[in-house]
Each structure stands twice: as C-alpha cells, then as structure tokens.
Design an enzyme around this catalytic site. Structure first.
Site, short mmCIF file in Angstrom:
data_model
loop_
_atom_site.label_atom_id
_atom_site.label_comp_id
_atom_site.label_asym_id
_atom_site.label_seq_id
_atom_site.Cartn_x
_atom_site.Cartn_y
_atom_site.Cartn_z
N ASP A 8 0.84 -1.19 0.00
CA ASP A 8 0.00 0.00 0.00
C ASP A 8 0.88 1.24 0.00
OD1 ASP A 8 -2.35 1.81 0.78
OD2 ASP A 8 -3.30 -0.15 0.97
N HIS A 39 -3.87 5.97 3.69
CA HIS A 39 -4.57 4.81 3.15
C HIS A 39 -3.96 3.51 3.67
CE1 HIS A 39 -5.94 1.94 0.00
NE2 HIS A 39 -6.97 2.76 -0.17
N ASN A 137 -13.52 0.43 -7.17
CA ASN A 137 -14.68 1.28 -6.87
C ASN A 137 -15.30 1.85 -8.14
OD1 ASN A 137 -13.95 0.83 -4.18
ND2 ASN A 137 -12.71 2.68 -4.10
N SER A 218 -11.24 -0.92 -0.80
CA SER A 218 -9.96 -0.89 -0.08
C SER A 218 -10.14 -1.21 1.40
CB SER A 218 -9.31 0.49 -0.19
OG SER A 218 -8.70 0.69 -1.42
#
Length: 256
Positions: A8, A39, A137, A218
């Site tokens: 990530d 994130h 998404n 996520s």
C-alpha cells in the site's frame, strides 16, 4: 504470529494502535519507507490494530509494511510486482492489496487475467501467499467496460467487493465479471469478486495517531485478509487455494 504483508502507500508504524505490529518493512517506490500514507495505515489498522475500540480483525498478526505506492497513493505496476516478490521473500502468509489498475479509469488492458499484475499475483499465490485484493470502486462508472481492477481479476487471488452494515452491496463496489475467460477465446468471463466484506463507514487508524472513517473496497479487503490470517493461525499449513475455498464456503449469498 501470522505475517500479513500490506502492499500500500506505507504504514505508520508509530501509530499507537500499531506499535510493535510492523516486524519488517521495505519500499519498492522512489519514496522512503519512513513516509507513511493514510490509506496504508487505515488498511493496516483493519487487519491488526491493537486499539481497544477500533481493533483489528486479526489484532495479534504481524505486519510487513511493503510500500508500493507513494504516501499520496501514486505508483507504477512495476512497484506492485516488486512488492509481491518481497511479500514472498519475507515470509508473508497473507498479502493485502487495496489497490489496482482500472480498465475504464486507467486504460489498463488485460484480455484474460493474464496482464503483468495478474500474473504476478497468481505467482505469489502459487508460492504460498494468500493474496487478497480489492475489487475496485468502479461500480458507478458507466458503460460495459470490465470494472474489476487488476490484479483483482487474477484467478487465484481472493477478490473482495464492499458491503454496508445491512449486508447490501455498496453502489461503488465494482461488479463482475473480471477479465479472466472460462477458457482461451471464450466469451464467458469468470465470476469476480469472489466475496464481499464491510467497506462502508469503516473507522480505522490514520497517519498522525488518530482515526478516520473511509469507504471503499480498499476497506473491505483487509477485513478478509484478517480472517485469512485467523484461519492460518489455526492451521499454518493450509495452502492459499484452501483458504480461499474455506472463506467462500462460509459466505452467505447476497442479491446481485
């Protein structure tokens, strides 16, 4: 004791909820591993946070911080591929990838789950890592384009869509199918995502020591990665495809 690699934007190892959780770290980016992303820190907290309120799914797991994106979330496929190799080399039993390249948004091309990202993810699974990937998404993006991101379309990974608390599929969650074909040249595509997890209104750790609430596949993916870690705590000898089968077999069907 199960090692979960977080591929990530970087994990804040000094966050109070994550102290002592990061046992190994490396960057495959041009940015120093000491620069965490909100994130990546949020994803890591969902897996392994020690916080008494916002506790991780597998809060006794160890985190391998593999920084494959900048703190701002930018990156290249080659960084992710290098990160998957590091997950294998560093003994991860689970890898979470809350990231991906999209056909409608990024112009990514993958005709049969055979792009470089899908191949790398499937190879990591063959080498013993249970790879969990966010579906993407793109649920609200118009047109007929394939919307499951890559490497989420890879055959052997566990691809995760997002639900809300009522177990309703989130509107943003990328619907299937993925790019993989039933057989070479077939018009029938493989079913993706494989399953769904909580991805709406998820509160977890963020940079600076606090907590934040995010939406996204996520956020759903690390819930599943945490469950995979719990399964492997029970039996570390299970192969990744067996972990996938156990997870899928314990799901309940949802409309759509």
């Amino acid at each position: 004791g199960v090692r979960v690699a977080i591929l990530d934007s970087g994990v804040d190892r000094n966050h109070p909820a994550l102290l002592g959780k990061v046992v190994d770290e490396i960057t495959t980016t041009t940015e120093n591993v000491s620069i965490p992303g909100s994130h990546g820190t949020h994803v890591a907290g969902t897996v392994a946070s020690n916080d008494p309120i916002y506790r991780g799914v597998a809060y006794q797991a160890d985190i391998i911080n593999i920084k494959v994106l900048t703190a701002a979330g930018g990156g290249m496929p080659q960084w992710v591929i290098a990160g998957l190799e590091q997950a294998v080399r560093r003994g991860a039993l689970v890898a979470n990838l809350s990231l991906g390249w999209s056909e409608p948004l990024h112009g990514w091309v993958c005709s049969d789950a055979d792009c470089i990202l899908c191949q790398a993810a499937d190879n990591a699974v063959r080498l013993g890592v249970t790879v969990v990937v966010a579906a993407g998404n793109e649920g609200t993006v118009g047109g007929p384009a394939l919307k499951v991101r890559h490497p989420g379309a890879a055959r052997r990974v566990i691809t995760v869509g997002a639900l809300d608390k009522a177990k309703t599929l989130a509107s943003f969650s990328s619907p299937g199918p993925g790019s993989g074909r039933l057989s070479p040249g077939s018009a029938i595509r493989l079913t993706k995502p494989d399953l769904c997890g909580p991805g709406v209104g998820i509160t977890s750790s963020t940079t600076g020591g606090g907590f934040a609430t995010f939406n996204g596949t996520s956020m759903a993916s690390p819930h599943v990665a945490g469950v995979a870690a719990l399964i492997l705590e029970k039996d570390a000898g299970l192969k990744p495809m067996m972990v996938k089968k156990l997870l899928e077999g314990s799901c309940e069907p949802i409309p759509g």
